[in-house]
Design a protein around this motif. Structure first.
Motif, PDB file in Angstrom:
ATOM      1  N   ALA A  97      -0.344  -4.035  11.426  1.00 54.87           N
ATOM      2  CA  ALA A  97      -1.438  -3.290  10.788  1.00 54.87           C
ATOM      3  C   ALA A  97      -1.113  -2.978   9.329  1.00 54.87           C
ATOM      4  O   ALA A  97      -1.964  -3.134   8.435  1.00 54.87           O
ATOM      5  CB  ALA A  97      -1.706  -2.006  11.562  1.00 54.87           C
ATOM      6  N   MET A  98       0.123  -2.556   9.050  1.00 54.83           N
ATOM      7  CA  MET A  98       0.503  -2.257   7.674  1.00 54.83           C
ATOM      8  C   MET A  98       0.501  -3.522   6.818  1.00 54.83           C
ATOM      9  O   MET A  98       0.080  -3.489   5.650  1.00 54.83           O
ATOM     10  CB  MET A  98       1.879  -1.591   7.647  1.00 54.83           C
ATOM     11  N   SER A  99       0.955  -4.629   7.369  1.00 53.64           N
ATOM     12  CA  SER A  99       0.949  -5.890   6.611  1.00 53.64           C
ATOM     13  C   SER A  99      -0.472  -6.301   6.250  1.00 53.64           C
ATOM     14  O   SER A  99      -0.740  -6.747   5.122  1.00 53.64           O
ATOM     15  CB  SER A  99       1.630  -6.999   7.429  1.00 53.64           C
ATOM     16  N   LEU A 100      -1.403  -6.138   7.188  1.00 54.21           N
ATOM     17  CA  LEU A 100      -2.798  -6.481   6.922  1.00 54.21           C
ATOM     18  C   LEU A 100      -3.390  -5.572   5.851  1.00 54.21           C
ATOM     19  O   LEU A 100      -4.042  -6.050   4.902  1.00 54.21           O
ATOM     20  CB  LEU A 100      -3.608  -6.381   8.213  1.00 54.21           C
ATOM     21  N   LEU A 101      -3.160  -4.273   5.960  1.00 49.30           N
ATOM     22  CA  LEU A 101      -3.718  -3.340   4.984  1.00 49.30           C
ATOM     23  C   LEU A 101      -3.091  -3.525   3.603  1.00 49.30           C
ATOM     24  O   LEU A 101      -3.786  -3.449   2.583  1.00 49.30           O
ATOM     25  CB  LEU A 101      -3.513  -1.905   5.468  1.00 49.30           C
ATOM     26  N   VAL A 102      -1.791  -3.775   3.554  1.00 48.61           N
ATOM     27  CA  VAL A 102      -1.126  -3.997   2.271  1.00 48.61           C
ATOM     28  C   VAL A 102      -1.628  -5.285   1.621  1.00 48.61           C
ATOM     29  O   VAL A 102      -1.829  -5.349   0.403  1.00 48.61           O
ATOM     30  CB  VAL A 102       0.404  -4.022   2.464  1.00 48.61           C
ATOM     31  N   GLU A 103      -1.858  -6.312   2.419  1.00 53.08           N
ATOM     32  CA  GLU A 103      -2.408  -7.557   1.872  1.00 53.08           C
ATOM     33  C   GLU A 103      -3.809  -7.333   1.312  1.00 53.08           C
ATOM     34  O   GLU A 103      -4.159  -7.882   0.254  1.00 53.08           O
ATOM     35  CB  GLU A 103      -2.439  -8.636   2.960  1.00 53.08           C
ATOM     36  N   LEU A 104      -4.625  -6.534   1.993  1.00 58.77           N
ATOM     37  CA  LEU A 104      -5.942  -6.204   1.462  1.00 58.77           C
ATOM     38  C   LEU A 104      -5.827  -5.438   0.142  1.00 58.77           C
ATOM     39  O   LEU A 104      -6.614  -5.672  -0.786  1.00 58.77           O
ATOM     40  CB  LEU A 104      -6.725  -5.377   2.485  1.00 58.77           C
ATOM     41  N   ALA A 105      -4.843  -4.551   0.048  1.00 58.73           N
ATOM     42  CA  ALA A 105      -4.625  -3.815  -1.200  1.00 58.73           C
ATOM     43  C   ALA A 105      -4.188  -4.767  -2.313  1.00 58.73           C
ATOM     44  O   ALA A 105      -4.628  -4.635  -3.465  1.00 58.73           O
ATOM     45  CB  ALA A 105      -3.579  -2.723  -0.982  1.00 58.73           C
ATOM     46  N   PHE A 106      -3.340  -5.735  -1.984  1.00 58.22           N
ATOM     47  CA  PHE A 106      -2.918  -6.716  -2.992  1.00 58.22           C
ATOM     48  C   PHE A 106      -4.094  -7.561  -3.465  1.00 58.22           C
ATOM     49  O   PHE A 106      -4.193  -7.897  -4.660  1.00 58.22           O
ATOM     50  CB  PHE A 106      -1.822  -7.614  -2.419  1.00 58.22           C
ATOM     51  N   GLN A 107      -4.979  -7.925  -2.561  1.00 59.11           N
ATOM     52  CA  GLN A 107      -6.156  -8.698  -2.957  1.00 59.11           C
ATOM     53  C   GLN A 107      -7.075  -7.875  -3.856  1.00 59.11           C
ATOM     54  O   GLN A 107      -7.695  -8.416  -4.774  1.00 59.11           O
ATOM     55  CB  GLN A 107      -6.910  -9.184  -1.717  1.00 59.11           C
ATOM     56  N   PHE A 108      -7.169  -6.575  -3.584  1.00 60.83           N
ATOM     57  CA  PHE A 108      -7.921  -5.702  -4.487  1.00 60.83           C
ATOM     58  C   PHE A 108      -7.296  -5.718  -5.878  1.00 60.83           C
ATOM     59  O   PHE A 108      -8.005  -5.797  -6.897  1.00 60.83           O
ATOM     60  CB  PHE A 108      -7.953  -4.282  -3.929  1.00 60.83           C
ATOM     61  N   CYS A 109      -5.967  -5.655  -5.927  1.00 56.76           N
ATOM     62  CA  CYS A 109      -5.275  -5.705  -7.216  1.00 56.76           C
ATOM     63  C   CYS A 109      -5.537  -7.037  -7.921  1.00 56.76           C
ATOM     64  O   CYS A 109      -5.737  -7.077  -9.143  1.00 56.76           O
ATOM     65  CB  CYS A 109      -3.776  -5.485  -7.020  1.00 56.76           C
ATOM     66  N   ARG A 110      -5.519  -8.124  -7.173  1.00 57.86           N
ATOM     67  CA  ARG A 110      -5.747  -9.446  -7.768  1.00 57.86           C
ATOM     68  C   ARG A 110      -7.150  -9.543  -8.376  1.00 57.86           C
ATOM     69  O   ARG A 110      -7.328 -10.000  -9.513  1.00 57.86           O
ATOM     70  CB  ARG A 110      -5.559 -10.534  -6.722  1.00 57.86           C
ATOM     71  N   ILE A 111      -8.147  -9.099  -7.618  1.00 57.47           N
ATOM     72  CA  ILE A 111      -9.529  -9.181  -8.104  1.00 57.47           C
ATOM     73  C   ILE A 111      -9.732  -8.273  -9.315  1.00 57.47           C
ATOM     74  O   ILE A 111     -10.370  -8.660 -10.310  1.00 57.47           O
ATOM     75  CB  ILE A 111     -10.502  -8.808  -6.973  1.00 57.47           C
ATOM     76  N   ARG A 112      -9.163  -7.085  -9.253  1.00 58.67           N
ATOM     77  CA  ARG A 112      -9.335  -6.157 -10.373  1.00 58.67           C
ATOM     78  C   ARG A 112      -8.608  -6.644 -11.614  1.00 58.67           C
ATOM     79  O   ARG A 112      -9.142  -6.554 -12.729  1.00 58.67           O
ATOM     80  CB  ARG A 112      -8.832  -4.760  -9.986  1.00 58.67           C
ATOM     81  N   ASP A 113      -7.389  -7.166 -11.453  1.00 58.53           N
ATOM     82  CA  ASP A 113      -6.658  -7.687 -12.612  1.00 58.53           C
ATOM     83  C   ASP A 113      -7.377  -8.878 -13.225  1.00 58.53           C
ATOM     84  O   ASP A 113      -7.416  -9.034 -14.453  1.00 58.53           O
ATOM     85  CB  ASP A 113      -5.244  -8.082 -12.193  1.00 58.53           C
ATOM     86  N   LYS A 114      -7.945  -9.735 -12.382  1.00 59.84           N
ATOM     87  CA  LYS A 114      -8.687 -10.891 -12.893  1.00 59.84           C
ATOM     88  C   LYS A 114      -9.926 -10.446 -13.654  1.00 59.84           C
ATOM     89  O   LYS A 114     -10.249 -10.986 -14.724  1.00 59.84           O
ATOM     90  CB  LYS A 114      -9.071 -11.803 -11.722  1.00 59.84           C
TER      91      LYS A 114
END
Length: 291
Positions: free
Chosen positions: A231-248
């Motif tokens: 569960a933590m791996s899934l949520l952390v990956e979603l947070a990383f994808q948020f970071c990727r989209i926002r940085d882009k």
């Protein structure tokens, strides 16, 4: 604000949070045994995973077939009820004390960062509740596996202290661990963490999360460890994808010339040229005129 004013503001925020926590604890203490129509008492909800065990896996101390936990000290039942009420108070008052924490921090933030207040509180409460629900599900499904091992020679006779401590610690651990993605998003919004910092380290982070889950879960059983780690791996990956989209998106809005270094911006520097090919002598009359 001066230092004294900051301390007064902090004291006011702490008092409001403590009053909200006290009110929530009182409600949880009453809810433990008495519930309004349509709701189960809190004690019945927490005792549910143990009572869902087959009757042959539970010890029957009263002979009437009722599901009851064992109390071994005079004040154990009162303290367990108080502990459950306190945990319920933390959850029910979380919108208030999280708002107070954020309100104390926001004066030091920019105007656009203050707009995330409502989203921060909502996501924090939602993630904690999701973690608590997952912990309850893990205990409901995993307790049968744990208690059925060696059932031929033993029977589960759990005390209320052991069972409640295990369950409440599991709920708190899952709920707090689920706040990690929110911390990652906040660091990205503050400009302290970018996707490029973690892009090549996601597998290592995932392994670290499973190791963390193995040590932090109270029972150290593989079932809860896998559930928390996944569960933590899934949520952390979603947070990383948020970071990727926002940085882009942020990079697309940033002019290209702002990322150009000084040497590239100035262009090629030509070789130095002498100011004058040959020196010209100064006539003596020049100094006379100046003086």
């Amino acid at each position: 604000m001066s230092l004294v004013e900051h301390l007064q503001e902090l004291r006011r925020r702490v008092v409001i949070s403590m009053l909200a926590l006290l009110a929530g604890t009182v409600v949880g203490f009453v809810w433990y045994q008495s519930a309004p129509a349509g709701l189960l008492p809190l004690g019945e909800i927490i005792r549910g995973p143990y009572c869902n065990l087959p009757a042959d896996l539970r010890a029957d101390f009263t002979g009437d077939g009722e599901c009851r936990l064992l109390a071994t000290t005079p004040f154990e039942m009162f303290m367990l009820r108080l502990k459950v009420g306190f945990l319920a108070g933390i959850v029910m008052s979380s919108p208030i004390w999280l708002t107070q924490i954020w309100a104390f921090i926001t004066p030091g933030l920019h105007r656009n960062e203050k707009r995330y207040t409502f989203s921060f509180v909502t996501l924090a409460v939602t993630l904690f509740v999701l973690g608590a629900m997952l912990a309850y599900f893990v205990l409901d499904k995993g307790l049968y596996v744990l208690m059925s091992i060696g059932s031929e020679v033993q029977v589960a006779a759990l005390t209320g202290h052991e069972y409640y401590s295990f369950m409440l610690s599991l709920i708190v651990i899952f709920g707090v661990s689920f706040e990690l993605p929110l911390v990652i998003v906040m660091l990205n919004l503050a400009g302290l963490l970018r996707y490029e910092h973690v892009r090549d380290k996601r597998r290592m982070i995932s392994v670290g999360l499973f190791i963390f889950a193995a040590f932090i879960t109270p029972g150290q059983d593989p079932f809860s460890m896998i559930a928390l780690g996944a569960a933590m791996s899934l949520l952390v990956e979603l947070a990383f994808q948020f970071c990727r989209i926002r940085d882009k998106k942020k990079s697309a809005q940033r002019p290209a010339w702002m990322d150009t270094d000084d040497e590239s911006a100035s262009g090629p520097i030509a070789a130095p040229e002498p100011v004058q090919a040959s020196p010209r002598p100064v006539h003596a009359d020049y100094f006379r005129d100046v003086l």
